[in-house]
Design a protein around this motif. Sequence first.
Motif, PDB file in Angstrom:
ATOM      1  N   ILE A 193     -34.946  -6.208   4.143  1.00  0.00           N
ATOM      2  CA  ILE A 193     -34.411  -6.055   2.788  1.00  0.00           C
ATOM      3  C   ILE A 193     -35.091  -4.862   2.110  1.00  0.00           C
ATOM      4  N   ALA A 194     -36.399  -4.736   2.313  1.00  0.00           N
ATOM      5  CA  ALA A 194     -37.142  -3.612   1.731  1.00  0.00           C
ATOM      6  C   ALA A 194     -36.610  -2.278   2.240  1.00  0.00           C
ATOM      7  N   ALA A 195     -36.275  -2.217   3.517  1.00  0.00           N
ATOM      8  CA  ALA A 195     -35.727  -0.977   4.073  1.00  0.00           C
ATOM      9  C   ALA A 195     -34.371  -0.659   3.448  1.00  0.00           C
ATOM     10  N   ILE A 196     -33.539  -1.675   3.263  1.00  0.00           N
ATOM     11  CA  ILE A 196     -32.231  -1.471   2.639  1.00  0.00           C
ATOM     12  C   ILE A 196     -32.399  -1.015   1.194  1.00  0.00           C
ATOM     13  N   ALA A 197     -33.344  -1.645   0.485  1.00  0.00           N
ATOM     14  CA  ALA A 197     -33.542  -1.366  -0.950  1.00  0.00           C
ATOM     15  C   ALA A 197     -34.433  -0.171  -1.205  1.00  0.00           C
ATOM     16  N   ASP A 198     -35.042   0.379  -0.150  1.00  0.00           N
ATOM     17  CA  ASP A 198     -36.018   1.457  -0.301  1.00  0.00           C
ATOM     18  C   ASP A 198     -37.105   1.041  -1.296  1.00  0.00           C
ATOM     19  N   ALA A 199     -37.678  -0.139  -1.012  1.00  0.00           N
ATOM     20  CA  ALA A 199     -38.701  -0.734  -1.878  1.00  0.00           C
ATOM     21  C   ALA A 199     -39.831  -1.263  -0.995  1.00  0.00           C
ATOM     22  N   PRO A 200     -40.997  -1.506  -1.585  1.00  0.00           N
ATOM     23  CA  PRO A 200     -42.102  -2.063  -0.800  1.00  0.00           C
ATOM     24  C   PRO A 200     -41.784  -3.464  -0.286  1.00  0.00           C
ATOM     25  N   ALA A 201     -42.189  -3.737   0.950  1.00  0.00           N
ATOM     26  CA  ALA A 201     -41.925  -5.040   1.572  1.00  0.00           C
ATOM     27  C   ALA A 201     -42.550  -6.179   0.769  1.00  0.00           C
TER      28      ALA A 201
END
Length: 142
Positions: free
Chosen positions: A14-22
């Motif tokens: 999800i973090a990769a999709i959202a470009d956010a920290p895991a």
Amino acid sequence: MHVRDAVEADADHIAAIADAPAEAMRDVVHDRTVRVAAVDEPPTDPNEDNDADPADLRGFVAFDVRDGVVHVTGLGGTADACKRLLEEPMRFAAAEDMPVELLLVDDESTLRDAAAEAGFDAVGDGPRFEGKPTTRYRIERD
């Protein structure tokens, strides 16, 4: 593609999709309602274990309720996944007779298209997000 509740093991993808920290996405999975769209088929036997592979995720939606409004707080993935995932907060809002709102960065055409197809109307400017303009979208319930 099927939709299921997100689990902590999904946080990295999800973090990769959202470009956010895991770690931030782990918190979201714990603190909000989060659904994911996956390409794998769910088991047909409800007692069968589902060893879902987070790499099979095609998108996610996160939402919560504040002040009588369902707020979509995160959305990302493929166009088809986003269209399907927006049905989740809309279904919840319909059952609770609440409107649904989301903010989208103006240059995210895939998400804007998914919101438009789902019936969201642009209702005004939102706050800037990381220096980028956003638009607020809403669906009212009768």
